[in-house]
Write a protein that holds these residues in place. Structure first.
Motif, PDB file in Angstrom:
ATOM      1  N   UNK A 136      -0.801 -18.981  -7.544  1.00  0.00           N
ATOM      2  CA  UNK A 136      -1.736 -18.044  -6.921  1.00  0.00           C
ATOM      3  C   UNK A 136      -0.984 -16.995  -6.099  1.00  0.00           C
ATOM      4  N   UNK A 137       0.090 -17.425  -5.426  1.00  0.00           N
ATOM      5  CA  UNK A 137       0.874 -16.502  -4.612  1.00  0.00           C
ATOM      6  C   UNK A 137       1.615 -15.496  -5.488  1.00  0.00           C
ATOM      7  N   UNK A 138       2.173 -15.967  -6.588  1.00  0.00           N
ATOM      8  CA  UNK A 138       2.880 -15.075  -7.514  1.00  0.00           C
ATOM      9  C   UNK A 138       1.933 -14.037  -8.101  1.00  0.00           C
ATOM     10  N   UNK A 139       0.730 -14.469  -8.466  1.00  0.00           N
ATOM     11  CA  UNK A 139      -0.246 -13.525  -9.012  1.00  0.00           C
ATOM     12  C   UNK A 139      -0.678 -12.514  -7.969  1.00  0.00           C
ATOM     13  N   UNK A 140      -0.770 -12.963  -6.719  1.00  0.00           N
ATOM     14  CA  UNK A 140      -1.108 -12.029  -5.639  1.00  0.00           C
ATOM     15  C   UNK A 140      -0.007 -10.986  -5.463  1.00  0.00           C
ATOM     16  N   UNK A 141       1.246 -11.412  -5.581  1.00  0.00           N
ATOM     17  CA  UNK A 141       2.371 -10.481  -5.487  1.00  0.00           C
ATOM     18  C   UNK A 141       2.312  -9.432  -6.601  1.00  0.00           C
ATOM     19  N   UNK A 142       1.986  -9.884  -7.807  1.00  0.00           N
ATOM     20  CA  UNK A 142       1.890  -8.960  -8.938  1.00  0.00           C
ATOM     21  C   UNK A 142       0.776  -7.948  -8.707  1.00  0.00           C
ATOM     22  N   UNK A 143      -0.360  -8.426  -8.195  1.00  0.00           N
ATOM     23  CA  UNK A 143      -1.481  -7.524  -7.922  1.00  0.00           C
ATOM     24  C   UNK A 143      -1.108  -6.513  -6.848  1.00  0.00           C
ATOM     25  N   UNK A 144      -0.382  -6.954  -5.828  1.00  0.00           N
ATOM     26  CA  UNK A 144       0.089  -6.037  -4.783  1.00  0.00           C
ATOM     27  C   UNK A 144       1.023  -4.998  -5.379  1.00  0.00           C
ATOM     28  N   UNK A 145       1.915  -5.431  -6.285  1.00  0.00           N
ATOM     29  CA  UNK A 145       2.797  -4.493  -6.975  1.00  0.00           C
ATOM     30  C   UNK A 145       2.003  -3.434  -7.720  1.00  0.00           C
ATOM     31  N   UNK A 146       0.928  -3.851  -8.376  1.00  0.00           N
ATOM     32  CA  UNK A 146       0.111  -2.912  -9.147  1.00  0.00           C
ATOM     33  C   UNK A 146      -0.512  -1.859  -8.245  1.00  0.00           C
ATOM     34  N   UNK A 147      -1.025  -2.297  -7.088  1.00  0.00           N
ATOM     35  CA  UNK A 147      -1.622  -1.339  -6.158  1.00  0.00           C
ATOM     36  C   UNK A 147      -0.558  -0.407  -5.572  1.00  0.00           C
ATOM     37  N   UNK A 148       0.595  -0.946  -5.265  1.00  0.00           N
ATOM     38  CA  UNK A 148       1.680  -0.105  -4.757  1.00  0.00           C
ATOM     39  C   UNK A 148       2.098   0.934  -5.789  1.00  0.00           C
ATOM     40  N   UNK A 149       2.128   0.532  -7.043  1.00  0.00           N
ATOM     41  CA  UNK A 149       2.465   1.479  -8.106  1.00  0.00           C
ATOM     42  C   UNK A 149       1.432   2.598  -8.182  1.00  0.00           C
ATOM     43  N   UNK A 150       0.156   2.228  -8.063  1.00  0.00           N
ATOM     44  CA  UNK A 150      -0.905   3.237  -8.091  1.00  0.00           C
ATOM     45  C   UNK A 150      -0.783   4.214  -6.938  1.00  0.00           C
ATOM     46  N   UNK A 151      -0.564   3.680  -5.726  1.00  0.00           N
ATOM     47  CA  UNK A 151      -0.388   4.548  -4.562  1.00  0.00           C
ATOM     48  C   UNK A 151       0.881   5.386  -4.687  1.00  0.00           C
ATOM     49  N   UNK A 152       1.924   4.788  -5.261  1.00  0.00           N
ATOM     50  CA  UNK A 152       3.176   5.523  -5.430  1.00  0.00           C
ATOM     51  C   UNK A 152       3.011   6.740  -6.316  1.00  0.00           C
ATOM     52  N   UNK A 153       2.264   6.571  -7.408  1.00  0.00           N
ATOM     53  CA  UNK A 153       2.017   7.699  -8.314  1.00  0.00           C
ATOM     54  C   UNK A 153       1.194   8.768  -7.605  1.00  0.00           C
ATOM     55  N   UNK A 154       0.174   8.335  -6.875  1.00  0.00           N
ATOM     56  CA  UNK A 154      -0.654   9.311  -6.148  1.00  0.00           C
ATOM     57  C   UNK A 154       0.172  10.076  -5.123  1.00  0.00           C
ATOM     58  N   UNK A 155       0.982   9.346  -4.365  1.00  0.00           N
ATOM     59  CA  UNK A 155       1.812   9.978  -3.333  1.00  0.00           C
ATOM     60  C   UNK A 155       2.812  10.945  -3.948  1.00  0.00           C
ATOM     61  N   UNK A 156       3.413  10.534  -5.082  1.00  0.00           N
ATOM     62  CA  UNK A 156       4.428  11.374  -5.707  1.00  0.00           C
ATOM     63  C   UNK A 156       3.858  12.592  -6.400  1.00  0.00           C
ATOM     64  N   UNK A 157       2.773  12.400  -7.142  1.00  0.00           N
ATOM     65  CA  UNK A 157       2.222  13.496  -7.949  1.00  0.00           C
ATOM     66  C   UNK A 157       1.340  14.446  -7.156  1.00  0.00           C
ATOM     67  N   UNK A 158       0.508  13.906  -6.276  1.00  0.00           N
ATOM     68  CA  UNK A 158      -0.492  14.738  -5.616  1.00  0.00           C
ATOM     69  C   UNK A 158      -0.118  15.110  -4.182  1.00  0.00           C
TER      70      UNK A 158
END
Length: 210
Positions: A136-158
């Motif tokens: 459960x903890x590993x899956x939570x880490x992966x989900x956090x990575x996904x959200x960070x990636x989304x925010x990273x793209x927004x921060x970088x592109x926009x």
């Protein structure tokens, strides 16, 4: 995944990265790919070093936290590569005018860079999936990575903010996020998370097929 398979998978990524990186050095149209490829690849190697920094004693925790933060701040650069496809807009792709081989060479190159980034991201998901004994903890880490990636793209592109600003101008990033992140931005982040979830499902599908 066996140790030998992990090593082979990593060498595939390394070889493809070196080929694309060297090609980018001689390109005058897609010069941005040199930096983007490098930033996309670095988190991949950092991810496989995380296990080496896992603390066994209390005094090892500070170093582990510092290394983990570096990885967290860098990891969005990998998925960011998918947005480089927007640079294809500088080509016409007029099918009625016949085959323009130059356009399709750049198309192939950019898509290869995106494929490499997605491949690295999948391998990182695989590594984090078995990072601790707690599923459960590993899956939570992966989900956090996904959200960070989304925010990273927004921060970088926009917001047009670079990863280096986390070091020399962190307050600038915080101000931008507080003042410019709205419902539309959150919807964009969720779209990026959805794409990564789909990629993760495909990854599991391929494994179940075997």
């Amino acid at each position: 995944m066996k140790v030998g398979d992990v090593v082979s998978a990593r060498y595939i990524a390394r070889i493809v990265f070196l080929i694309l990186f060297v090609l980018s050095l001689f390109d005058h149209i897609f010069q941005f790919m040199t930096l983007n490829l490098f930033l996309a690849y670095v988190p991949f190697e950092l991810c496989f070093l995380l296990r080496l920094f896992k603390p066994q004693h209390r005094f090892e925790w500070p170093l582990f936290i510092i290394f983990s933060l570096i990885f967290i701040f860098m990891v969005p650069n990998t998925f960011y590569m998918i947005t480089d496809l927007i640079h294809l807009k500088q080509f016409i792709f007029n099918f009625y005018a016949g085959l323009n081989l130059t356009e399709w060479m750049y198309f192939t190159y950019l898509l290869a860079g995106v494929f490499l980034a997605l491949y690295c991201l999948v391998l990182m998901f695989r590594e984090i999936r078995y990072f601790t004994p707690y599923r459960w903890f590993n899956r939570a880490l992966i989900l956090i990575m996904m959200y960070l990636n989304g925010f990273g793209i927004y921060i970088g592109r926009f917001l047009r903010l670079h990863s280096v600003y986390l070091i020399n101008e962190p307050l600038r990033i915080i101000r931008k996020l507080v003042t410019q992140v709205d419902l539309k931005a959150m919807a964009f982040v969720l779209l990026m998370v959805a794409l990564q979830l789909l990629l993760y499902i495909f990854m599991k599908g391929v494994r179940s097929f075997n």
